[in-house]
Motif scaffolding. Sequence first.
Motif, PDB file in Angstrom:
ATOM      1  N   VAL A 447       0.860  -1.290   0.106  1.00  0.00           N
ATOM      2  CA  VAL A 447       0.017   0.012  -0.079  1.00  0.00           C
ATOM      3  C   VAL A 447       0.807   1.230  -0.136  1.00  0.00           C
ATOM      4  O   VAL A 447       0.672   2.171  -0.785  1.00  0.00           O
ATOM      5  N   VAL A 448       1.875   1.413   0.697  1.00  0.00           N
ATOM      6  CA  VAL A 448       2.678   2.378   0.981  1.00  0.00           C
ATOM      7  C   VAL A 448       3.555   2.617  -0.223  1.00  0.00           C
ATOM      8  O   VAL A 448       3.496   3.675  -0.869  1.00  0.00           O
ATOM      9  N   LEU A 449       4.325   1.552  -0.704  1.00  0.00           N
ATOM     10  CA  LEU A 449       5.024   1.783  -1.974  1.00  0.00           C
ATOM     11  C   LEU A 449       4.527   2.281  -3.316  1.00  0.00           C
ATOM     12  O   LEU A 449       4.414   2.883  -4.086  1.00  0.00           O
ATOM     13  N   THR A 450       3.165   1.489  -3.423  1.00  0.00           N
ATOM     14  CA  THR A 450       2.332   1.745  -4.503  1.00  0.00           C
ATOM     15  C   THR A 450       1.742   3.068  -4.452  1.00  0.00           C
ATOM     16  O   THR A 450       1.585   3.931  -5.605  1.00  0.00           O
ATOM     17  N   GLY A 451       1.452   3.453  -3.166  1.00  0.00           N
ATOM     18  CA  GLY A 451       0.767   5.049  -2.925  1.00  0.00           C
ATOM     19  C   GLY A 451       2.059   6.012  -3.566  1.00  0.00           C
ATOM     20  O   GLY A 451       1.727   7.160  -4.005  1.00  0.00           O
ATOM     21  N   LEU A 452       3.323   5.645  -2.976  1.00  0.00           N
ATOM     22  CA  LEU A 452       4.350   6.635  -3.154  1.00  0.00           C
ATOM     23  C   LEU A 452       4.656   6.663  -4.819  1.00  0.00           C
ATOM     24  O   LEU A 452       4.686   7.641  -5.157  1.00  0.00           O
ATOM     25  N   ALA A 453       4.510   5.435  -5.453  1.00  0.00           N
ATOM     26  CA  ALA A 453       4.495   5.500  -6.896  1.00  0.00           C
ATOM     27  C   ALA A 453       3.562   6.306  -7.655  1.00  0.00           C
ATOM     28  O   ALA A 453       3.961   7.072  -8.485  1.00  0.00           O
ATOM     29  N   LEU A 454       2.343   6.178  -7.174  1.00  0.00           N
ATOM     30  CA  LEU A 454       1.463   6.997  -7.896  1.00  0.00           C
ATOM     31  C   LEU A 454       1.362   8.387  -7.449  1.00  0.00           C
ATOM     32  O   LEU A 454       1.081   9.311  -8.315  1.00  0.00           O
ATOM     33  N   ARG A 455       1.568   8.577  -6.192  1.00  0.00           N
ATOM     34  CA  ARG A 455       1.939  10.095  -5.999  1.00  0.00           C
ATOM     35  C   ARG A 455       2.908  10.577  -6.671  1.00  0.00           C
ATOM     36  O   ARG A 455       3.027  11.907  -7.075  1.00  0.00           O
ATOM     37  N   ALA A 456       3.940   9.981  -6.898  1.00  0.00           N
ATOM     38  CA  ALA A 456       5.156  10.608  -7.658  1.00  0.00           C
ATOM     39  C   ALA A 456       5.002  10.683  -9.149  1.00  0.00           C
ATOM     40  O   ALA A 456       5.619  11.553  -9.807  1.00  0.00           O
ATOM     41  N   THR A 457       3.729   9.981  -9.680  1.00  0.00           N
ATOM     42  CA  THR A 457       3.565  10.013 -10.988  1.00  0.00           C
ATOM     43  C   THR A 457       2.360  10.744 -11.539  1.00  0.00           C
ATOM     44  O   THR A 457       2.339  11.770 -12.268  1.00  0.00           O
ATOM     45  N   LEU A 458       1.184  10.565 -10.955  1.00  0.00           N
ATOM     46  CA  LEU A 458      -0.141  11.055 -11.055  1.00  0.00           C
ATOM     47  C   LEU A 458      -0.639  12.133 -10.158  1.00  0.00           C
ATOM     48  O   LEU A 458      -1.507  12.849 -10.600  1.00  0.00           O
ATOM     49  N   TRP A 459      -0.265  11.960  -8.922  1.00  0.00           N
ATOM     50  CA  TRP A 459      -0.761  12.895  -8.084  1.00  0.00           C
ATOM     51  C   TRP A 459       0.440  13.727  -7.338  1.00  0.00           C
ATOM     52  O   TRP A 459       0.466  13.817  -5.834  1.00  0.00           O
TER      53      TRP A 459
END
Length: 661
Positions: A447-459
């Motif tokens: 959850v944390v790593l995927t969230g960070l990845a999405l935050r760094a790209t889309l959000w």
Amino acid sequence: MTTQTDETSTTRPDRQPPCCADGSGTSAGPDNPVIALVGAPNVGKSTLFNTLTGARRTVGNWPGTTVEVGSGIWPTRHGLSRAATVLDLPGAYSLDPLSPDEALTRALLLDAPAAGRPDLVVVTADAAHLARSLHIVAQLREHPYRVVVALTMSDVARRRGITHDIPTLAEALGCPVISVDPRQRQGQHDLAAAVETALAAAVPAPRTVNLPDRDDHPVDPLDRDDERFTWITTAVTRATQHDGADRQSHSDRIDAVVTHPVAGPIIFLVTMWVVFQITTTVAKPLQDALGSFFSGPVSDGARALLTFAGLQDTPVKGLVIDGLIAGVGMLLTFVPLMALMFLLLALLEDSGYMARAAVVTDRLMRRLGLPGRAFLPLVVGFGCNVPAISATRILGQARQRLLVALLVPFTSCSARLTVYVMLAGIFFPDHAGNVVFAMYLLSILLVVLTGLALRATLWRTMGSEPLILDLPPYQRPTARLSLAVTWTRLRGFLHTAGGIIVATVVVVWALQSTPVHSGSFGDVPTQDSAYGVAAHTIAPVFAPAGFGQWQTASALVVGFVAKEAVISSWAQTYAVDDPEDSGAEALAGHIQQAFDQSSGGHPLPAVLAFLVFLLAYTPCVATLAAQRREIGARWTLFGVGVQLVVAWTLAVVIFQIGRFF
């Protein structure tokens, strides 16, 4: 997690919510009063709802567990002269909405047409933090509403040296005030009497609001709020006595440790580890006994009945023995495990600890850049992903709701737990609890790593928010509430086994009975059936991960319907292949052999890869439906793609590295 039962239903803002029997033969009709329960989270609102209606709604210690409106019947045996419909509105600190759940509460109380509003509002207020609970009372008193205040947690207030003069408080607020203890079922008849009196009287006039003269300019919202706080402070000061001692409460002393930045996370992890250890060790003898029961007496009895009916050599025998009994029966052996898990979590929730766990984990999540309140629906997701998707409505920003809805499927729901326990018990019998615990840790990490990845790209421009949450006082868990919550959740698990799983078993049986090249219906080797041919086609995709056996690949496909169906699929497939060698021990042997063959003699890393794939790949159909409702089909498909890529990549990496050790 919010669970609707037969006595609850979703209600839209109209005057006649769905009604149901009260359990005593009386039902609320269209002429019976409608009473709304409102209040902030963690002040006992849903517990009071359960006490009044017997609806057995799950009580959680975080907001978002009652995003939708539940309705139940307050029966006459609890002191009313006629049954009333009670609406359990979403938890709200104020009628000035900051999130969709608070907006829904305002819509039902203030924005709905007058004919569609409740006849009376019961506001639950925390006696230990009275001023904080009265803001919504001040707002309601500005409108023509019958209002009754239900004062909860008076025992906690007394332990802190706080007492309230109830008549004085009622006079200051201009509405009845009743002290109740819904956990101990105390005060409900007094509350019923106050409600009866209020309903019999005329609707009171709104309270007088004294605002500064602005020369016909619109009223400044800050002036209105200042007036409300002054009114609240005056009422609380008049009615409250404090013994003057600056004492630290029992809860405060414990919170200094369990919410500590260092000790808090450690205590949380140890607590969860203990829960999984107890679950996997205590439930195993009961699982073994149930497994022997289904593979022995139940199967033998079914064979005898089929022989007596002349159906022993027909496809019906395969459906009943190799399908329903082998598949559903194997799944039902996990009932003791699920019951024990639900009971332990219910005890933690009822004690007040789970709210502290939310605070501890929220701190870690925000440091990693995730929205503060996002942890609340994610916690719900560890029970079931479906209500967790709905709980994203507590987030104020649409982009936050979208991000968290995409992350919820990575939380390991209780359906996956059955597969974890089964495989951990087969391949890691001395460390099963540790393996299951590790899967939940990995779930949080994903959850944390995927969230960070999405935050760094889309959000990248989305800011985080702090978590604002009233911590309930620590309390001794009550057997009645804990058992009621346990049964509600267990009944949901059994409902799945009796509904989706049965349907899945029937479909799998039909596919396994359908020949592709030769043979007749019901008389075909599984690998030559439509089911087997399709599984053989899919299996090579999983070969790099070490579990390219067709039986294993087909179980994952069936698991798309419901993760519990992975077990029933295995049991059903191997029972058809070897009908004389069924049961839990035989199934374990077949699974061991399959992983050993598909992994080239490296079954342990292959099993770990399979578990990780099961954790990360596409959730059940019900979760996808909930995602589509909340975030749309396009983003749902995007999430499915992310989950499949993450699951396959991690599984391959784990197996390819693990086979060298």
